[in-house]
Design an enzyme around this catalytic site. Structure first.
Site, PDB file in Angstrom:
ATOM      1  CG  HIS A 135       9.077 -35.747 213.495  1.00 50.43           C
ATOM      2  ND1 HIS A 135       9.193 -35.879 211.929  1.00 50.43           N
ATOM      3  CD2 HIS A 135       9.671 -34.766 213.924  1.00 50.43           C
ATOM      4  CE1 HIS A 135       9.467 -34.791 211.640  1.00 50.43           C
ATOM      5  NE2 HIS A 135       9.780 -33.780 212.458  1.00 50.43           N
ATOM      6  CB  CYS A 177       6.049 -41.194 209.950  1.00 50.47           C
ATOM      7  SG  CYS A 177       6.632 -39.568 209.315  1.00 50.47           S
TER       8      CYS A 177
END
Lengths: 363, 495
Positions: A135, A177
């Site tokens: 992440h 991301c």
């Protein structure tokens, strides 16, 4: 002459290393572990041996009590491909995957007791592949839900590697991301970077498996894996093809890449320069002429082994202690100058404003 | 900044003195040359030559029948310190050197040159020989390969083993077909007889450790082709790079040592793929049946002779001819270190080094290259360490790290001094010590800097904490200031 021209475009590396990092833990981040293990599998298939791969995983998927198929990690729905297998060598597992350990591996500032399998022993003729997944956000990547590594720290770590000539060329792939933010700050030469999404975009996961109950892989790595399955050790596919993998229609996010720091043209860079381990060989044409009638020298090896102390298993990281430890009692220090001054100011202002006679109400 | 000094003696045998000498013998001369690696780095080479004529003993030695005997006889009369050279000039008509050969380079640190053509020609020949025996611009540039601008050296020039404190050598026997062949190799004996003398000679350069093992059922990554004409199996040159990988994973490099590993593999092909030959690019079989990979090691294919009668009980017993194998492996070891004899002009005759593995001047060649490489590495390491400390102000330098840095600086200064005095061995050992200390200082685990606070994070943390607290304080301060100003204006208010 053809030979010379060929040589000019070839990379000058003599060995290959790979550092594969999965920065998440917990069951719902199954896809990150599957990502990393898929890249590990491809890299091993194309020839890089375990001794040259540093694999950092939380490794809590295969034996997780929530895993309906224990001892497996699948990368494709319908459980087609078990990437965990029985030949996976995890070098840093569970709580050892920290920012500190990752930077230590990259820069080489490792305590002397670290075993060889946990070290990155690259030299100035090594091509290194670094794959990170997890992440991330704009400028940072989250490690195990408790710390972050920023793009500046990563760029500085690569610069430290360059200063000590710990790599010949480096390929950095990140699947998180806003992944492109992680390679914005690189400034060392000979680095090529690929990311699964631009700043402001999220990288999406591919497909959930209803039997296992979680998403199995991320889109970008899924299509990269499909691409890599076509590569074999002798293939001549170059980096431009890798840049085309996963267009926006398939990936929803826009993959990005950065090649301005790289000296060779990506057209001339073979996929196997980083993902495989193709060595340069030369035919041996010289021999040494030895005089065969040489009497054997006395064997200098001692006959008996010296008695050594029995070896004990040394805990690399006392996990049990960390999980169960109570918060450390910090020693009490008297407040420093700034805090004292601030409080003095507050008290002075209070009593000036409201008058000193109110003191008796306080005491 | 670095000056490499080579002390040399040029000895003229009677009848070989050129007519146009500037001064009568004996005299001294110095020749300097600058080897510039890039804009800021250059190395000066300085040859300090003493020209003299032969002594009676040297004349007696030069009266031997062949060059090799003369070399052996001259050896006790020479200066044998590492790094020094002695050149003997023999008359043009001398029969010591065979026809067509003008230079003979011996096993130690001397060479025999044929006179002729005047002083200029002699000096040109001298320069060629001394560069061959000590260092050339190419070898120095290869040692300093980090600093050479890219594109000048080419990707294949940086292949020699990097200078290291130690190397680990492993010899492995690969037997993919134990059902057909029982292979016996006396590796301990071979190491004692052939490898140890070479490693003893190289012990000045680094520490070596040797390990050996046998691997069964190891297959090559490539299937060889059957060639009907020669009724043998062939491995073509371009399939060789893929041979190493499947084997390497199973070789088991030592878990304890951090030194670079050199693997030497002896492959005995399966009965169904025998005999197996390696083909070079032109399609001809290679005489050594071996190939090597830079910075990794070498592989040799050992073919078992087909038994005379087809009905023979398997497994066949094979006794490996270790001398033949070691000839190839030791030659590969030399090539991995960069000691190649391929680029020698045709009029030169080089004496083979014999069982020692390398001539004295080749050892010097290695020491020059490694000493220069070590000095360059130390200066790069210490510079980048200083830059790191400049950039990150709050790294704490422990005392032992500081003392390692001081020692590294002192050692590298002494190495440069010794090089400028011509003491090669002392310079090399000082450079080794400098590298050890500087690597220990640079890679000390305490120098890891983890705290990066960008400005926006600082604002984000401190403003929410201090701003609400600061509002009443600032307002009260403003009130105080106003009150004191009012009081000053009306002092007469007091009664």
């Amino acid at each position: 002459f053809q030979d010379q021209a060929e040589q000019f475009f070839r990379s000058g590396h003599t060995n290959n290393w790979a550092v594969l990092v999965c920065t998440s833990r917990f069951w719902f981040n199954y896809r990150h572990v599957a990502n990393t293990l898929s890249v590990y599998r491809s890299v091993k298939r194309l020839g890089i041996p375990d001794s040259h791969i540093v694999l950092m995983l939380a490794d809590d998927m295969a034996c997780n009590p929530r895993n309906p198929k224990p001892a497996t990690v699948f990368s494709h729905k319908n459980m087609e491909l078990n990437v965990y297998g029985d030949d996976v060598e995890v070098d840093y597992r569970s709580y050892e995957v920290t920012v500190e350990n990752f930077l230590r591996v990259l820069t080489g500032r490792i305590p002397p007791s670290t075993p060889r399998s946990k070290r990155l022993l690259s030299d100035d003729r090594s091509n290194i592949l670094i794959y990170m997944t997890g992440h991330g956000g704009n400028g940072f990547l989250k490690f195990q839900d408790s710390e972050e590594i920023t793009n500046v720290e990563l760029a500085d770590a690569f610069e430290q590697m360059w200063q000590k000539r710990r790599y010949n060329e480096l390929l950095f792939i990140i699947d998180t991301c806003q992944g492109a933010s992680m390679y914005e700050r690189f400034y060392s030469p000979n680095i090529m970077a690929l990311a699964s999404s631009q700043v402001g975009e999220d990288s999406l996961s591919h497909q959930p498996d209803l039997g296992i109950g979680v998403h199995l892989m991320d889109r970008y790595t899924f299509y990269v894996l499909e691409f890599l399955e076509e590569i074999h050790p002798a293939s001549q596919t170059n980096m431009n093809d890798l840049f085309q993998v996963c267009p926006k229609s398939l990936c929803v996010s826009t993959p990005g890449h950065r090649t301005d720091l790289f000296q060779r043209d990506p057209q001339n860079v073979l996929i196997t320069d980083f993902f495989g381990s193709v060595r340069k060989v030369e035919i041996t044409t010289e021999t040494l002429s030895l005089d065969r009638d040489v009497p054997g020298l006395e064997s200098k090896f001692p006959e008996e082994e010296l008695a050594t102390e029995p070896l004990k298993y040394a805990e690399q990281l006392p996990v049990a202690q960390i999980i169960h430890q109570k918060p450390k009692q910090k020693d009490w220090h008297p407040p420093g100058g700034f805090i004292l001054g601030l409080w003095a100011l507050i008290i002075m202002v209070f009593f000036k404003t409201y008058g000193i006679k109110h003191m008796k109400h306080v005491f | 900044q670095v000056q490499l000094v080579v002390p040399m003696a040029v000895v003229f045998a009677p009848g070989s003195v050129p007519g146009d000498l500037p001064r009568p013998l004996p005299f001294r001369d110095v020749q300097e040359m600058e080897i510039s690696v890039n804009l800021r780095t250059s190395v000066t080479s300085r040859y300090e030559m003493r020209y003299r004529s032969t002594t009676a003993q040297e004349e007696a030695a030069l009266a031997a029948a062949t060059a090799r005997e003369a070399d052996a006889a001259l050896y006790p009369l020479q200066d044998t310190t590492l790094g020094s050279l002695t050149m003997y000039v023999v008359p043009e008509t001398s029969s010591l050197l065979p026809q067509g050969i003008n230079v003979y380079v011996g096993k130690h640190r001397s060479a025999l040159l044929r006179a002729g053509g005047g002083l200029a020609a002699l000096q040109a020949r001298l320069r060629e020989v001394t560069q061959l025996m000590s260092f050339t611009a190419t070898s120095i540039a290869a040692a300093l390969s980090d600093r050479v601008p890219d594109g000048q050296l080419g990707p294949d020039a940086r292949r020699n083993l990097k200078s290291s404190l130690g190397y680990e050598i492993t010899f492995s026997l690969l037997n993919p077909d134990p059902k057909s062949h029982t292979v016996d190799w006396d590796i301990e004996g071979a190491v004692n007889r052939f490898v140890k003398p070479v490693l003893d000679k190289l012990s000045l350069v680094a520490n070596f450790s040797v390990a050996g093992g046998i691997l069964y059922y190891a297959v090559l990554g490539v299937t060889p082709r059957y060639d009907k004409e020669s009724s043998s199996f062939l491995l073509s040159a371009h399939s060789l790079p893929h041979v190493i990988n499947p084997v390497e994973a199973r070789l088991g490099s030592s878990a304890a040592s951090l030194y670079p590993v050199l693997n030497f593999l002896l492959y005995v092909p399966e009965r169904s793929h025998s005999p197996l030959y390696i083909q070079d690019k032109d399609g001809a079989p290679v005489s050594t049946n071996a190939f090597h990979s830079p910075r990794w090691g070498g592989i040799m294919v050992y073919n078992v002779e087909a038994p005379a009668s087809p009905q023979v009980s398997l497994p066949l017993h094979v006794d490996v001819d270790m001398a033949r194998v070691m000839e190839v492996f030791l030659a590969q070891l030399r090539l991995l270190f960069g000691l190649s004899r391929e680029e020698v002009p045709p009029e030169f005759l080089l004496e083979g080094p014999g069982n020692e593995g390398l001539a004295d001047w080749e050892l010097d060649h290695l020491l020059w290259a490694h000493a220069v490489e070590n000095i360059a590495t130390v200066s790069t390491t210490l510079t980048s360490l200083a830059q790191l400390l400049d950039k990150i102000g709050n790294i704490v330098i422990k005392d032992d790290v500081a003392s390692e840095v001081y020692r590294a600086v002192a050692s590298v200064q002494s190495a440069v001094t010794e090089l400028s005095l011509g003491h090669l061995l002392a310079a090399f050992q000082a450079s080794k010590e400098a590298v050890t200390c500087s690597e220990r200082a640079f890679f000390d685990p305490s120098l890891l800097h983890l705290l990066y606070f960008p400005d926006d994070q600082k604002f984000a943390i401190y403003i929410p904490l201090f701003l609400p607290m600061a509002v009443p304080i600032l307002l009260s301060l403003a009130k105080i200031v106003r009150e004191s100003r009012l009081r000053k204006k009306e002092p007469t208010k007091m009664d």
